[in-house]
Design an enzyme around this catalytic site. Structure first.
Site, PDB file in Angstrom:
ATOM      1  N   HIS A  81       0.839  -1.205   0.000  1.00 40.90           N
ATOM      2  CA  HIS A  81       0.000   0.000   0.000  1.00 40.90           C
ATOM      3  C   HIS A  81       0.874   1.255   0.000  1.00 40.90           C
ATOM      4  O   HIS A  81       0.576   2.225  -0.706  1.00 40.90           O
ATOM      5  CB  HIS A  81      -0.886   0.052   1.258  1.00 40.90           C
ATOM      6  CG  HIS A  81      -1.869  -1.064   1.418  1.00 40.90           C
ATOM      7  ND1 HIS A  81      -1.967  -1.813   2.568  1.00 40.90           N
ATOM      8  CD2 HIS A  81      -2.818  -1.541   0.579  1.00 40.90           C
ATOM      9  CE1 HIS A  81      -2.937  -2.698   2.438  1.00 40.90           C
ATOM     10  NE2 HIS A  81      -3.462  -2.577   1.230  1.00 40.90           N
ATOM     11  N   LYS A 106     -15.406  -8.481   3.915  1.00 39.95           N
ATOM     12  CA  LYS A 106     -14.313  -8.952   4.781  1.00 39.95           C
ATOM     13  C   LYS A 106     -14.655  -8.673   6.235  1.00 39.95           C
ATOM     14  O   LYS A 106     -15.253  -7.631   6.542  1.00 39.95           O
ATOM     15  CB  LYS A 106     -13.003  -8.199   4.474  1.00 39.95           C
ATOM     16  CG  LYS A 106     -12.420  -8.446   3.106  1.00 39.95           C
ATOM     17  CD  LYS A 106     -11.170  -7.578   2.936  1.00 39.95           C
ATOM     18  CE  LYS A 106     -10.528  -7.748   1.571  1.00 39.95           C
ATOM     19  NZ  LYS A 106      -9.460  -6.745   1.345  1.00 39.95           N
ATOM     20  N   ARG A 166      -2.207  -5.895  -7.854  1.00 44.64           N
ATOM     21  CA  ARG A 166      -1.056  -6.776  -7.604  1.00 44.64           C
ATOM     22  C   ARG A 166      -0.905  -7.816  -8.697  1.00 44.64           C
ATOM     23  O   ARG A 166       0.193  -8.179  -9.085  1.00 44.64           O
ATOM     24  CB  ARG A 166      -1.223  -7.501  -6.260  1.00 44.64           C
ATOM     25  CG  ARG A 166      -1.058  -6.592  -5.070  1.00 44.64           C
ATOM     26  CD  ARG A 166      -1.510  -7.264  -3.818  1.00 44.64           C
ATOM     27  NE  ARG A 166      -2.934  -7.583  -3.882  1.00 44.64           N
ATOM     28  CZ  ARG A 166      -3.670  -7.936  -2.846  1.00 44.64           C
ATOM     29  NH1 ARG A 166      -3.115  -8.044  -1.667  1.00 44.64           N
ATOM     30  NH2 ARG A 166      -4.953  -8.187  -2.978  1.00 44.64           N
ATOM     31  N   SER A 194      -2.892  -7.964   3.420  1.00 42.11           N
ATOM     32  CA  SER A 194      -3.107  -7.747   4.855  1.00 42.11           C
ATOM     33  C   SER A 194      -3.464  -9.051   5.571  1.00 42.11           C
ATOM     34  O   SER A 194      -3.039  -9.295   6.703  1.00 42.11           O
ATOM     35  CB  SER A 194      -4.204  -6.709   5.081  1.00 42.11           C
ATOM     36  OG  SER A 194      -3.814  -5.473   4.546  1.00 42.11           O
TER      37      SER A 194
HETATM   38  O1  PNS Z   1      -8.664  -3.008   0.468  1.00 42.22           O
HETATM   39  P1  PNS Z   1      -9.963  -3.525  -0.066  1.00 42.22           P
HETATM   40  O2  PNS Z   1     -10.644  -4.436   0.941  1.00 42.22           O
HETATM   41  O3  PNS Z   1      -9.826  -4.188  -1.406  1.00 42.22           O
HETATM   42  O4  PNS Z   1     -10.903  -2.246  -0.278  1.00 42.22           O
HETATM   43  C1  PNS Z   1     -12.222  -2.393  -0.719  1.00 42.22           C
HETATM   44  C2  PNS Z   1     -12.999  -1.103  -0.499  1.00 42.22           C
HETATM   45  C3  PNS Z   1     -12.990  -0.704   0.973  1.00 42.22           C
HETATM   46  C4  PNS Z   1     -12.378   0.006  -1.327  1.00 42.22           C
HETATM   47  C5  PNS Z   1     -14.467  -1.393  -0.983  1.00 42.22           C
HETATM   48  O5  PNS Z   1     -15.042  -2.427  -0.239  1.00 42.22           O
HETATM   49  C6  PNS Z   1     -15.341  -0.150  -0.898  1.00 42.22           C
HETATM   50  O6  PNS Z   1     -15.329   0.634  -1.817  1.00 42.22           O
HETATM   51  N1  PNS Z   1     -16.034   0.019   0.256  1.00 42.22           N
HETATM   52  C7  PNS Z   1     -16.841   1.182   0.520  1.00 42.22           C
HETATM   53  C8  PNS Z   1     -18.307   0.950   0.183  1.00 42.22           C
HETATM   54  C9  PNS Z   1     -18.540   1.097  -1.311  1.00 42.22           C
HETATM   55  O7  PNS Z   1     -18.360   2.150  -1.895  1.00 42.22           O
HETATM   56  N2  PNS Z   1     -18.978  -0.003  -1.917  1.00 42.22           N
HETATM   57  C10 PNS Z   1     -19.287  -0.064  -3.337  1.00 42.22           C
HETATM   58  C11 PNS Z   1     -18.117  -0.564  -4.132  1.00 42.22           C
HETATM   59  S1  PNS Z   1     -18.534  -0.706  -5.850  1.00 42.22           S
END
Ligand code: PNS
Length: 159
Positions: A17, A41, A90, A127
Site C-alpha cells: 500500500h 471482509k 497486484r 493484509s
Molecule cells: O482493500 P480492499 O478491501 O480491497 O478495499 C475495498 C474497499 C474498501 C475500497 C471497498 O469495499 C469499498 O469501496 N467500500 C466502501 C463501500 C462502497 O463504496 N462499496 C461499493 C463498491 S462498488
C-alpha cells in the site's frame, strides 16, 4: 490541482500500500487515503486504529492526507471533490473485482478509477497474510512499516 482518493480496508496497511501511496503522491498534487469498510471482509482492526497506523506510515509525504469513512467511496469522492479514485493492482486476480468496482462507481457518479500496478517486490503482500504471520509469530519485518509491526505484536500478544 489534481486530487485523488485511494480507498481500501488497510487492515492493516502494508508496504505494498505504501508503495502505491508514494507513487500516487509523485503523480498527483493531493492524495487522500481513506480507511473504509469492506462488507465482504471481517475487519480485525477498528477503523480508527487503521487510520492511526496509516497516518504514522505516511507522515513523510506532505501531500498525503488520511481519513476514515464509513459509507460509499463515491460519496467520499464527491465530498472531497476528488478527480479520480486510485487503486493498486497486484496481479490479474485483483483485476476482475477491481474492474467491476470501478465500473459500478463510474456508473453511479461518473468518476473514473486509475490503476497503479504493484512492483513485483510488493505484489505478494496482503493484509490477511500479514495478520496470519503476525498472529503465529512469523517475521513480518520489511513487509509493514515499523509502527504497524509494533501494533500487530501488541494485537496478538496474548495468542
Ligand atoms: O482493500 P480492499 O478491501 O480491497 O478495499 C475495498 C474497499 C474498501 C475500497 C471497498 O469495499 C469499498 O469501496 N467500500 C466502501 C463501500 C462502497 O463504496 N462499496 C461499493 C463498491 S462498488
Amino acid at each position: 490541482m489534481t486530487r485523488v482518493l485511494y480507498p481500501g480496508s488497510f487492515d492493516p496497511v502494508h508496504n505494498g500500500h505504501i508503495e502505491i501511496i508514494t507513487t500516487a503522491a509523485t503523480l498527483f498534487d493531493s492524495v487522500v487515503v481513506a480507511a473504509m469498510v469492506n462488507t465482504t471482509k471481517d475487519g480485525v482492526f477498528q477503523l480508527d486504529d487503521r487510520e492511526e497506523m496509516l497516518t504514522s506510515s505516511v507522515a513523510n509525504l506532505p501531500n498525503v492526507e488520511v481519513k476514515l469513512f464509513s459509507g460509499l467511496v463515491v460519496d467520499l469522492a464527491k465530498e472531497l471533490s476528488a478527480d479520480f479514485i486510485v487503486k493498486g493492482l497486484r496481479a490479474v486476480s485483483d483485476f476482475e473485482n477491481e474492474l467491476q468496482m470501478a465500473q459500478m462507481n463510474n456508473a453511479a457518479s461518473g468518476i473514473h478509477t486509475l490503476f497503479i500496478p504493484s512492483a513485483s517486490k510488493s505484489s505478494f503482500l496482503a493484509s490477511k497474510f500479514i495478520r496470519d504471520f503476525a498472529k503465529w509469530g512469523g517475521d513480518i519485518s520489511g513487509m509493514v512499516p515499523d509502527a504497524v509491526a509494533a501494533r500487530l505484536k501488541e494485537q496478538y500478544a496474548g495468542d
